[in-house]
Design a protein around this motif. Structure first.
Motif, short mmCIF file in Angstrom:
data_model
loop_
_atom_site.label_atom_id
_atom_site.label_comp_id
_atom_site.label_asym_id
_atom_site.label_seq_id
_atom_site.Cartn_x
_atom_site.Cartn_y
_atom_site.Cartn_z
N UNK A 1 68.47 21.33 24.94
CA UNK A 1 67.30 20.91 25.72
C UNK A 1 67.69 19.88 26.78
N UNK A 2 68.54 18.94 26.39
CA UNK A 2 69.00 17.93 27.35
C UNK A 2 69.69 18.59 28.53
N UNK A 3 70.63 19.49 28.25
CA UNK A 3 71.37 20.16 29.32
C UNK A 3 70.47 21.12 30.10
N UNK A 4 69.53 21.76 29.40
CA UNK A 4 68.63 22.70 30.08
C UNK A 4 67.74 21.99 31.08
N UNK A 5 67.46 20.70 30.84
CA UNK A 5 66.64 19.95 31.80
C UNK A 5 67.36 19.79 33.14
N UNK A 6 68.69 19.99 33.14
CA UNK A 6 69.47 19.90 34.37
C UNK A 6 69.60 21.25 35.07
N UNK A 7 69.14 22.32 34.40
CA UNK A 7 69.24 23.67 34.94
C UNK A 7 67.95 24.04 35.68
N UNK A 8 67.87 25.23 36.27
CA UNK A 8 66.69 25.61 37.05
C UNK A 8 65.39 25.52 36.26
N UNK A 9 64.29 25.34 36.98
CA UNK A 9 62.96 25.24 36.38
C UNK A 9 62.70 26.45 35.47
N UNK A 10 62.20 26.17 34.28
CA UNK A 10 61.91 27.24 33.33
C UNK A 10 62.94 27.38 32.23
N UNK A 11 64.12 26.79 32.43
CA UNK A 11 65.19 26.96 31.44
C UNK A 11 64.80 26.41 30.08
N UNK A 12 64.13 25.25 30.07
CA UNK A 12 63.69 24.65 28.80
C UNK A 12 62.75 25.60 28.06
N UNK A 13 61.83 26.20 28.80
CA UNK A 13 60.85 27.09 28.19
C UNK A 13 61.48 28.39 27.72
N UNK A 14 62.41 28.95 28.50
CA UNK A 14 63.10 30.17 28.07
C UNK A 14 63.84 29.94 26.75
N UNK A 15 64.54 28.81 26.67
CA UNK A 15 65.26 28.50 25.44
C UNK A 15 64.30 28.26 24.28
N UNK A 16 63.17 27.62 24.58
CA UNK A 16 62.20 27.32 23.52
C UNK A 16 61.68 28.59 22.87
N UNK A 17 61.22 29.54 23.69
CA UNK A 17 60.66 30.77 23.13
C UNK A 17 61.74 31.60 22.44
N UNK A 18 62.96 31.60 22.95
CA UNK A 18 64.06 32.30 22.30
C UNK A 18 64.35 31.69 20.93
N UNK A 19 64.40 30.37 20.90
CA UNK A 19 64.68 29.67 19.65
C UNK A 19 63.57 29.92 18.63
N UNK A 20 62.33 29.93 19.09
CA UNK A 20 61.20 30.15 18.19
C UNK A 20 61.30 31.51 17.51
N UNK A 21 61.67 32.54 18.27
CA UNK A 21 61.79 33.87 17.67
C UNK A 21 62.97 33.95 16.71
N UNK A 22 64.08 33.32 17.07
CA UNK A 22 65.24 33.32 16.18
C UNK A 22 64.95 32.55 14.90
N UNK A 23 64.07 31.55 14.99
CA UNK A 23 63.74 30.74 13.82
C UNK A 23 62.76 31.44 12.88
N UNK A 24 62.14 32.54 13.32
CA UNK A 24 61.19 33.23 12.44
C UNK A 24 61.86 33.69 11.15
N UNK A 25 62.92 34.51 11.21
CA UNK A 25 63.58 34.88 9.95
C UNK A 25 64.27 33.70 9.28
N UNK A 26 64.77 32.75 10.08
CA UNK A 26 65.42 31.57 9.51
C UNK A 26 64.45 30.79 8.65
N UNK A 27 63.24 30.57 9.16
CA UNK A 27 62.24 29.80 8.42
C UNK A 27 61.65 30.56 7.26
N UNK A 28 61.37 31.85 7.48
CA UNK A 28 60.71 32.63 6.45
C UNK A 28 61.62 32.84 5.24
N UNK A 29 62.90 33.08 5.47
CA UNK A 29 63.80 33.42 4.37
C UNK A 29 64.87 32.36 4.11
#
Length: 529
Positions: free
Chosen positions: A263-291
């Motif tokens: 997140x820190x490094x993404x704040x230095x990247x183009x607009x939207x990078x933080x949000x793209x990573x957030x939604x990607x991480x959220x989906x990857x965390x679905x099986x991680x959290x559930x199981x």
């Protein structure tokens, strides 16, 4: 009843408890996805979305340390030992002292962060500060509202750790559902009343912390374990927890620290990078959290009790059972996320302000995170093998190695000087996945080297069955999925039922092939000793 007769029941109890935790966690994650759909529709991937995600991620990251990360890994083994060897009065005295020390520390930290919110924003999102625009000011304002959530949710995590130690897994597993309900309600019903609608989400975070804490207190009262805070830093139990917790902050939370660095490094990247990573991480965390987290939550108290009772065979068998169960879920989940990245993201988020370009950008970081999903889940299982034995130094050493590797890979994949390898936000996700495999590999080799974990018979057959089932599932998903670009033209209903059909077809093919290859429910139980 003999110990040998008790073991199958214990195994069945672990499986049943894991399923209960998984079910409630699945409900929470589904509501979390609905919450993210609402956020994507209302916010898109603009400056307001980036600001809220940073303001929410900072207390949420520290929650992983104080609530369910280092604190839980240090607290549960000590509490389990008190329960196993001490009296109810001794347990209550420990809880009162821990509640007082934890609460007073968090109050002080909360006051400092709220007072210095602009400095905190500059530290965690330097890109916002450098641009000096709306994102920086908005993130600072929202941190003042969201950070008290850390105090509330850490006390909630403390209560949940007590309940888990007494095998009351359902209540802590259900509690996160309340966070998602509060945030969805804030986005839908409160946001129209704010000049900046995103501020309603910040207040929703605060409300969620209050609701989650109050929800768990009656269940502690039923166990006669409702703490009355009485700070006592000299209490032997508190001193032991602190000794275990200090290094455990690194050992158990390396993945979260790596994600925060993203997140820190993404704040230095183009607009939207933080949000793209957030939604990607959220989906990857679905099986991680559930199981992954569900199984880890269940085995930690059991491993702690087995270690205290000097039962090394049962300890190893519990680890073996957990590893097989997690791999059975992690591998197909990662494969499905890689193959169906665009359709999944389009189905969930491509509405309102969230554009088709955002889907493409987020799909690549989702694939990068999915590559590391198996490692993320293995870490959740392997780390309790150390913390249950009150060994926090070894995971710390491995965690530091993994974190340094993550930083080096971030530079290699993202640093502008290396333009031929500049992967942008995707490089951040890929570096995190690579470091997770390093961490998992070190944890596993350490358990094997110390003789703590010895693989049970049947791993070769188990691996071949999984390989065959995953190959068939991948073929089914590739055959049935339409060109993902077509999904942009469909409405939400057509996307939804097509995605459900794909998921069910993939799941059915996986389960059928496993069954045809000889996997039976008895293979999911621990070996009898």
């Amino acid at each position: 009843m003999s110990e040998a007769e008790q073991q199958p029941k214990a195994s069945a109890g672990l499986l049943k408890s894991s399923l209960v935790v998984s079910a409630f966690t699945f409900l929470s994650r589904i509501l979390g996805l609905i919450r993210d759909v609402v956020l994507a529709r209302f916010l898109g991937a603009d400056a307001n979305a980036d600001a809220f995600i940073v303001a929410f991620k900072i207390p949420n990251f520290m929650r992983r340390l104080f609530a369910e990360g280092a604190f839980a890994q240090a607290f549960v083994p000590v509490l389990s030992e008190y329960r196993e060897k001490g009296s109810h009065a001794a347990v209550r005295q420990l809880l009162n002292a821990v509640a007082g020390c934890l609460g007073s520390t968090l109050v002080l930290l909360t006051v400092l962060v709220v007072a210095g919110a602009p400095l905190v924003t500059m530290l965690f999102a330097p890109g916002f500060y450098m641009e000096g625009g709306e994102r920086y000011e908005l993130a600072s304002d929202m941190i003042r509202i969201t950070f008290p959530y850390l105090l509330l949710i850490s006390l909630t995590g403390f209560a949940g750790a007590i309940l888990n130690s007494y095998d009351r897994f359902a209540v802590p597993a259900f509690t996160p559902v309340l966070l998602n309900i509060c945030l969805i309600s804030a986005a839908v019903w409160l946001s129209p009343y704010f000049e900046k609608p995103v501020m309603a989400l910040a207040w929703g975070v605060m409300a969620a912390g209050i609701v989650q804490l109050l929800f768990q207190l009656p269940f502690l009262y039923q166990l006669r374990l409702l703490p009355y805070p009485a700070p006592n830093w000299k209490d032997p139990g508190v001193r032991r927890i602190l000794k275990l917790m200090a290094p455990a902050i690194f050992g158990v939370s390396v993945s979260q620290i790596n994600l925060l660095l993203d997140t820190v490094l993404a704040s230095l990247l183009p607009l939207g990078s933080v949000t793209w990573l957030y939604f990607s991480d959220r989906l990857a965390e679905l099986p991680l959290g559930v199981f992954g987290i569900a199984v880890a939550t269940v085995i930690l108290p059991s491993l702690s009790r087995q270690h205290s009772a000097d039962k090394p065979q049962q300890f190893s068998a519990t680890m073996d059972w957990a590893l097989r169960l997690v791999l059975l879920i992690a591998v197909p989940a990662a494969l499905a996320l890689i193959l169906l990245a665009e359709p999944i993201l389009t189905t969930l988020f491509q509405y309102g302000k969230y554009s088709a370009d955002d889907i493409v950008m987020a799909s690549w970081s989702l694939r990068a995170y999915a590559l590391g999903l198996v490692a993320f889940m293995l870490i959740k299982i392997l780390a309790p093998g150390y913390f249950s034995r009150q060994d926090t130094k070894t995971p710390v050493k491995y965690g530091i190695i993994a974190m340094v590797a993550n930083m080096a890979l971030n530079i290699a994949f993202v640093w502008p000087l290396y333009t031929y390898m500049n992967l942008g936000h995707v490089g951040l996700a890929l570096a995190t996945s690579c470091s997770a495999f390093i961490n998992a590999g070190l944890l596993f080799s350490g358990l094997r080297r110390d003789g703590v974990f010895r693989a049970e018979a049947g791993w070769w057959a188990f691996g071949l069955r999984m390989l065959l089932a995953n190959l068939v599932m991948a073929a089914v998903l590739l055959y049935l999925s339409a060109q993902w670009q077509d999904w942009y033209q469909w409405g939400w209903w057509q996307r939804t039922y097509t995605m459900l059909a794909l998921v069910l077809a993939g799941l059915a093919s996986y389960v059928v092939v496993l069954a045809a290859a000889g996997l039976r429910p008895k293979h999911l139980k621990q070996k009898k000793y």
